[in-house]
Design a protein around this motif. Structure first.
Motif, PDB file in Angstrom:
ATOM      1  N   LYS A 106       0.858  -1.184   0.000  1.00 25.78           N
ATOM      2  CA  LYS A 106       0.000   0.000   0.000  1.00 25.78           C
ATOM      3  C   LYS A 106       0.899   1.240   0.000  1.00 25.78           C
ATOM      4  O   LYS A 106       1.292   1.763   1.040  1.00 25.78           O
ATOM      5  CB  LYS A 106      -0.934  -0.014   1.210  1.00 25.78           C
ATOM      6  CG  LYS A 106      -1.928  -1.178   1.161  1.00 25.78           C
ATOM      7  CD  LYS A 106      -2.978  -1.078   2.249  1.00 25.78           C
ATOM      8  CE  LYS A 106      -4.005  -2.192   2.108  1.00 25.78           C
ATOM      9  NZ  LYS A 106      -5.080  -2.106   3.133  1.00 25.78           N
ATOM     10  N   ARG A 109      -0.484   6.659   0.814  1.00 28.65           N
ATOM     11  CA  ARG A 109      -0.965   6.827   2.184  1.00 28.65           C
ATOM     12  C   ARG A 109      -1.438   8.264   2.409  1.00 28.65           C
ATOM     13  O   ARG A 109      -0.914   9.208   1.802  1.00 28.65           O
ATOM     14  CB  ARG A 109       0.137   6.477   3.188  1.00 28.65           C
ATOM     15  CG  ARG A 109       0.524   5.010   3.151  1.00 28.65           C
ATOM     16  CD  ARG A 109       1.496   4.654   4.265  1.00 28.65           C
ATOM     17  NE  ARG A 109       2.862   5.037   3.944  1.00 28.65           N
ATOM     18  CZ  ARG A 109       3.886   4.862   4.766  1.00 28.65           C
ATOM     19  NH1 ARG A 109       3.687   4.324   5.975  1.00 28.65           N
ATOM     20  NH2 ARG A 109       5.100   5.217   4.411  1.00 28.65           N
ATOM     21  N   GLU A 118      -1.436   8.499  10.393  1.00 23.94           N
ATOM     22  CA  GLU A 118      -1.886   7.885   9.143  1.00 23.94           C
ATOM     23  C   GLU A 118      -3.359   7.514   9.270  1.00 23.94           C
ATOM     24  O   GLU A 118      -3.781   6.869  10.236  1.00 23.94           O
ATOM     25  CB  GLU A 118      -1.045   6.645   8.829  1.00 23.94           C
ATOM     26  CG  GLU A 118      -1.413   6.004   7.498  1.00 23.94           C
ATOM     27  CD  GLU A 118      -0.505   4.848   7.131  1.00 23.94           C
ATOM     28  OE1 GLU A 118      -0.869   4.067   6.229  1.00 23.94           O
ATOM     29  OE2 GLU A 118       0.581   4.713   7.757  1.00 23.94           O
ATOM     30  N   SER A 121      -4.705   3.963   3.681  1.00 27.86           N
ATOM     31  CA  SER A 121      -3.684   3.678   2.668  1.00 27.86           C
ATOM     32  C   SER A 121      -4.298   2.841   1.553  1.00 27.86           C
ATOM     33  O   SER A 121      -5.263   2.094   1.770  1.00 27.86           O
ATOM     34  CB  SER A 121      -2.490   2.951   3.287  1.00 27.86           C
ATOM     35  OG  SER A 121      -2.903   1.740   3.883  1.00 27.86           O
TER      36      SER A 121
END
Length: 649
Positions: A106, A109, A118, A121
């Protein structure tokens, strides 16, 4: 808030990265420290509040005003970054790699710009258009995955996809700006099926499209919405031009309304490719640059009615300033870099700016300045940034080695004062411009080379560009390109040596040949081949008759011969008396030619004349080569040699 935002631009080179303040001083932003290692990319947020750049092992987020560091994300191998419209989210992209456990990498992001956490993603293979597309309010975000349009709510990323639409063959999707966003989906032509564009409202994505149009000759497309999000322009491209008129394929332009009440093809009155097109910030008109060079530029309204024709010129770029008051038309890339600025209110030219080798050009948010940059790897010499005022004066120059990226800091349109009846006056140039003026400039050639016989004369119309009063370019039917409607061979240019009637070459000053019949041309062509091996009598007969008759051997000969095949009787030709013009007497000498003394004096005089020309060039300030300077040093020796030969000036 908007009144506190100052003018600023950023640049990125191989060895440095910097933020520079705007007019009138153009000094580096205090407090910003350039990174020690080369940056891979940088970006401003759309509202101009944030600035971020990516290093090999970290991504840093700054407050653009004052260059205060806000966040430092320990992310490695980031290649691309991007902000959401309001700067709430930061997206990153890295090159996808294969994982040992077989799971998908992934590589796209999304982080919170304020906390650095985060949020979500994805797997995104393509670097082009890697980021999700947000609505202006950031209430929704969309992305295209394997012909499927997926919709997210950024405030609730953890809920995943909230809506989706499957469109077979979809290769491009564009989300419109505005309060009621729509989604434009393009499907390319494939296996005989026509290409199409469909417009769906975002709030009811699964409902039938509000507007749809099918067409051929469209392998890929470029989509541009107007500022209000009510209409969209679609530029179609094909990889191959079946008519062989263009090496770069065919192009077409279409206009569609999001409401579905209007759609049409934009019909252009000059054949050739579409180089560029742009919406006016007012959303009610657009400009198109099209046609074979010199290209034509036309301004259309929202119903594709012609508002103004700017004429033909070497342009391939068009840009409205953010206020819509000024229009920049330019020719970059393989063109000379001339940039014309027009006032939209009066439709008159304001100025012409000479910006050669420009790779990037954009208006400042205040609409009063133009930034031009020469970037690597497009060009690896003369890299740097120049800032021009809209009236044509150069305001700032910054030379930077191996410059990769340069751009203005975005600011709200209401942060700059509006334009009045007239255009604003240019402020005094910065110190960098004054320093450049003081440096000695290299002497440039005074124009294109012209042969000696054409100097001092007007250029014939057939050698001029179309915008300079020359002949129009005419496409070659079935040919591999476009050519002018004339032939540049010497025998077809009026006034050129050898120009004559019916395409025959005539020697200037020679008398016309008499008695040439239909077969005379054939005899004349065969004469050169038969001269070798002929007797003296036969050659004399040919010279007297002008080559119109030739004797035959073994019944074979030129078509202009009066002797029938197989005849053995020789041809008797009466000698015509031709008046002879006496030639100019030569210098007395052996066999009437120039004697050695006269030849030597003539050559020495030629050398003196050449030295006088070099002296004149030196007086004009032109740069002379070492060989030319050495030639000037020998002037006295030449004069002494002439005096010894008895020459008197």
């Amino acid at each position: 808030m908007s009144s506190q935002i100052s003018q600023q631009y950023a640049y990125r080179a191989q060895k440095t990265l910097g933020l520079v303040g705007g007019s009138p001083d153009y000094i580096p932003i205090q407090g910003f420290e350039a990174p020690d290692v080369p940056a891979r990319t940088y970006v401003y947020s759309a509202d101009g509040r944030f600035f971020a750049y990516a290093l090999p092992n970290v991504v840093r987020i700054y407050q653009a005003e004052g260059a205060q560091l806000l966040q430092e994300l320990p992310l490695a191998n980031i290649v691309e970054i991007g902000f959401s419209p309001r700067g709430t989210y930061l997206s990153t992209w890295e090159r996808p790699v294969k994982k040992e456990d077989g799971t998908q990498h992934k590589n796209h992001r999304i982080f919170s710009a304020s906390t650095g956490n985060e949020l979500i993603s994805f797997t995104q293979k393509s670097q082009t258009d890697f980021d999700v597309q947000y609505t202006f309010s950031e209430s929704h975000a969309i992305r295209l995955v394997n012909s499927e349009i997926q919709v997210y709510r950024p405030a609730e990323w953890e809920k995943g996809v909230v809506d989706k639409l499957k469109v077979e063959g979809a290769s491009m999707v564009r989300l419109s700006p505005g309060l009621n966003p729509s989604v434009a989906v393009f499907v390319g032509e494939k296996k005989g099926a026509p290409a199409s564009i469909k417009i769906h409202p975002l709030i009811s994505l699964s409902s039938p499209p509000t507007c749809q149009k099918n067409f051929y000759k469209a392998d890929r497309a470029t989509i541009k919405w107007n500022t209000l999000g009510t209409q969209v322009l679609l530029l179609t491209h094909t990889e191959v031009d079946n008519s062989n008129k263009s090496y770069y394929g065919e192009t077409g332009l279409y206009l569609l309304s999001a409401a579905g009440n209007f759609d049409c093809r934009v019909v252009l009155d000059k054949e050739g490719p579409i180089h560029d097109f742009a919406w006016s910030p007012g959303s009610k008109e657009f400009g198109v640059v099209y046609g074979y060079m010199p290209a034509k530029t036309t301004l259309f309204d929202q119903r594709v009615r012609t508002l103004h024709d700017f004429g033909s010129a070497p342009h391939n770029f068009i840009a409205f300033n953010p206020q819509g008051r000024l229009i920049a038309l330019a020719g970059f890339g393989n063109l000379a870099g001339k940039m014309d600025v027009f006032d939209r209110k009066t439709l008159t030219k304001v100025t012409t700016i000479d910006a050669p080798n420009t790779s990037h050009c954009e208006w400042s948010p205040c609409g009063r300045f133009l930034l031009t940059a020469t970037l690597s790897p497009r060009l690896r010499v003369d890299n740097g940034i120049k800032i021009w005022h809209c009236t044509g004066s150069l305001q700032h120059v910054q030379a930077i080695e191996e410059l990769y990226q340069a751009s203005w800091r975005p600011t709200p349109i209401d942060s700059a004062p509006p334009f009045g009846q007239g255009l604003p006056q240019a402020p005094p140039p910065a110190e960098s411009v004054k320093e450049q003026v003081e440096k000695p400039q290299a002497v440039k050639a005074a124009g294109a080379y012209r042969p000696p016989g054409a100097r001092g004369l007007a250029t014939p119309a057939i050698f001029k560009r179309e915008d300079e009063g020359g002949v129009s370019r005419v496409p070659t039917p079935g040919g591999g390109g476009v050519q002018r409607g004339y032939n540049r061979s010497p025998g077809s240019v009026p006034g050129a040596p050898g120009y004559g009637q019916n395409g025959k070459k005539v020697v200037p000053g020679a008398a016309q040949q008499q008695g040439q019949g239909q077969g005379g041309q054939g005899g004349q062509q065969g004469e050169g081949k038969k001269r070798k091996g002929k007797g003296k009598k036969e050659l004399d007969a040919l010279q007297v008759n002008g080559g119109t008759q030739s004797p035959r051997r073994n019944g074979k000969g030129g078509g202009g011969s009066a002797v029938q095949s197989g005849a053995a009787t020789p041809v008797v030709v009466e000698e015509e008396k031709v008046p002879v013009t006496p030639a100019t007497p030569a210098t007395p000498g052996v066999d009437g030619a120039l004697d050695a003394l006269a030849k030597k004096m003539r050559n020495l005089n030629k050398k003196l004349k050449a030295i006088d020309e070099l002296k004149e060039k030196a007086r004009r300030g032109e740069r002379l080569e070492a060989t030319q300077l050495k030639k000037m040093e020998g002037e006295e020796e030449i004069k002494k040699e002439l005096a010894s030969l008895g020459w008197a000036p």
